[in-house]
Design an enzyme around this catalytic site. Structure first.
Site, PDB file in Angstrom:
ATOM      1  N   HIS A  14     -45.908   8.179 -12.203  1.00  0.00           N
ATOM      2  CA  HIS A  14     -45.676   8.332 -10.877  1.00  0.00           C
ATOM      3  C   HIS A  14     -46.568   9.450 -10.389  1.00  0.00           C
ATOM      4  CE1 HIS A  14     -42.844   8.616  -7.103  1.00  0.00           C
ATOM      5  NE2 HIS A  14     -43.369   9.904  -7.079  1.00  0.00           N
ATOM      6  N   ASN A  31     -48.492   9.951  -2.348  1.00  0.00           N
ATOM      7  CA  ASN A  31     -48.581   9.303  -3.755  1.00  0.00           C
ATOM      8  C   ASN A  31     -49.932   8.624  -3.906  1.00  0.00           C
ATOM      9  OD1 ASN A  31     -45.847   9.490  -2.975  1.00  0.00           O
ATOM     10  ND2 ASN A  31     -45.607   8.323  -4.700  1.00  0.00           N
ATOM     11  N   ARG A  79     -39.926   3.839   0.988  1.00  0.00           N
ATOM     12  CA  ARG A  79     -38.860   4.844   0.529  1.00  0.00           C
ATOM     13  C   ARG A  79     -39.767   6.440   0.542  1.00  0.00           C
ATOM     14  NH1 ARG A  79     -38.645   8.913  -3.143  1.00  0.00           N
ATOM     15  NH2 ARG A  79     -39.535   7.669  -4.685  1.00  0.00           N
ATOM     16  N   CYS A 106     -45.589  15.795   0.086  1.00  0.00           N
ATOM     17  CA  CYS A 106     -45.011  16.780  -0.950  1.00  0.00           C
ATOM     18  C   CYS A 106     -44.366  18.110  -0.178  1.00  0.00           C
ATOM     19  CB  CYS A 106     -46.062  17.156  -1.654  1.00  0.00           C
ATOM     20  SG  CYS A 106     -45.654  18.334  -3.060  1.00  0.00           S
ATOM     21  N   HIS A 123     -49.054  11.701  -7.588  1.00  0.00           N
ATOM     22  CA  HIS A 123     -49.351  12.037  -6.245  1.00  0.00           C
ATOM     23  C   HIS A 123     -50.690  12.494  -6.245  1.00  0.00           C
ATOM     24  CE1 HIS A 123     -45.188  12.611  -4.067  1.00  0.00           C
ATOM     25  NE2 HIS A 123     -44.978  11.996  -5.302  1.00  0.00           N
TER      26      HIS A 123
END
Lengths: 319, 319
Positions: free
Chosen positions: B218, B262, B16, B251, B220
């Protein structure tokens, strides 16, 4: 959090580590440009070259020209690397410009010593005795024991803290025999085997044995864990790290030809500064030098920060 | 060390996150191949697509074809992302194949909400009330509050733990109004502002307020600190992380077009497994999938580990 250091010393090795491993020839003028730009960032220790055989490391055939060429900035220590008396003598020709210090360089993995140096550990101890004598004969102080492969080895597997302690003991035996005083211990994760708990255990063992020695960590980001490892060490009060701008360098050992280099200087500086620990380095300037390094080598470097920009730059925009 | 979790859940978002940001079109067959290979590694949660407008995210114009195309492996939860009722309806067409759960998605930075969604925080709360009602009307449970930009924002600067707590409170107000029970809180470092002490402070504040909720991070790797941040969280017992194989993603916000994606799934798995924490993932297989991802996108991915290889592979050679 009381063990946090107030200041972390970032010892820049980008020129030496980076330019020895790049496949293409890098112009001497570019090497000089990078060294001079690094000195403008506030870094106080910059390793500028290797005095090694140009047959083995063609990237440093111009070591002399590079050292001659750069304009030294007062207050900055410029260092170099060598592995034998021939290299030492080449370095000594620049003793007015370079900070020349001797090291007893050992490896915690005999498998690595055999593959990398074609020596047994005993042979290597004999070579280090000889090199220590050569240093002293030339008036070069020997104050440091370095241990490569201190956290693991591609040829031998895991390395225990006890093996590191044993290796350092061998170094102290050489120092004692030669009558020199060791102040610094340097532990290198040469092939990227460290993880934070292994860093913590090894530092604890080394410290409990030699509580008054300063510890330097030389970390490689081979598997992406270098910043996490540095953070674990900083929390234990370790305040000296070798690092390379942009993450220059690599790992030429055992099937890791595409592997990343050392911990990125600018990511280490970001971590420290955001934790409230001084480095004396202007991060935005250092990021610019990382971008310069990327332009010089002509391919993407591992540093994420040079592609994203500093937090302070965004803070200024947001304010 | 008693807070260390026994098991860490790695929630794979590579398909995704990765395929929405890649500039070139990625063949549907390649997306399917990657999703199926990921399911063979032992990963139990795989986010396979975004149901978004193809005008805004052309990379997911083939969301339906992708979900139709992959062969589901029993025991694996395949999830998707959507931002509005149109997207929800597209996802619901696959409710036999996808695990469909609702989330109240907020942002700790109003600056980000305005720039990214063109909404005020109040507008966004209204949109989330509406979306929660739509979820419930379709029999979709809403059990999660998500907070983007939870550690800092390119448009607004630093975000305090208090701002995160306030944002979650707003989410709980929506949940209470709708009569749903929240079990999970997800904190996203959307633009790579987190550092370990900021992770520790924010988790401490959120936990002291809602001690019985599960926390997902989550992260990055925008500035190279993702693994260090994950390590800090794991030491506090956090056991759920979103991650992307190879470090897929990026990003797209505010001058960070070249920035990393990520946290790499395989570097997170390496960290956990080397710390003695189970993930249920076969790391060598996952590294192979990371290499497959790199081949599919056709450029170098940020993961260092896929270029270096696992420690176990070297341990087997050394033995």
């Amino acid at each position: 959090m009381s063990d946090l250091p107030k200041h972390v010393h970032v010892q820049e090795e980008g020129p030496r580590e980076g330019f020895q491993i790049e496949p293409g020839p890098i112009a001497t003028a570019d090497k000089i440009r990078l060294i001079e730009a690094l000195a403008e960032t506030g870094l106080k220790h910059i390793q500028v070259c290797s005095f090694v055989s140009p047959k083995i490391v063609p990237g440093w055939a111009d070591a002399e020209a590079t050292v001659e060429g750069f304009k030294a900035r007062p207050g900055v220590h410029y260092t170099a690397l060598w592995f034998n008396e021939a290299g030492l003598n080449r370095a000594l020709a620049f003793r007015d410009k370079l900070t020349i210090g001797g090291s007893i360089s050992l490896t915690a993995s005999e498998g690595f010593t055999k593959k990398n140096l074609n020596r047994t550990h005993a042979d290597n101890l004999a070579a280090m005795r000889k090199q220590t004598a050569a240093h002293l004969a030339n008036g070069v102080a020997v104050t440091r024991i370095g241990v490569m492969a201190a956290f693991g080895c591609n040829y031998q597997g895991d390395i225990s803290p006890a093996q590191v302690v044993k290796t350092i003991e061998d170094g102290f035996a050489i120092a004692e025999e030669a009558g020199v005083t060791i102040t610094d211990l340097s532990l290198a994760d040469t092939m990227g085997w460290a993880i934070p708990p292994r860093i913590e255990r090894t530092i604890a063992e080394v410290r409990s044995r030699w509580p008054d020695k300063r510890i330097t960590l030389h970390l490689h980001d081979t598997r992406g864990l270098a910043v996490a490892n540095a953070h674990a060490a900083i929390k234990l009060g370790v305040d000296r790290f070798d690092a390379t701008v942009g993450g220059l360098g690599g790992c030429p050992f055992a099937g890791q030809k595409g592997a990343a280099g050392n911990i990125c200087s600018e990511e280490l500086v970001l971590l420290c500064e955001e934790m409230g620990i001084e480095t004396g380095v202007d991060l935005d300037k250092l990021i610019e030098v990382g971008r310069m390094a990327e332009a010089i080598v002509g391919h993407q470097l591992p540093s994420e920060l040079i592609h994203a920009g500093s937090l302070d730059a965004f803070r200024r925009q947001a304010a």
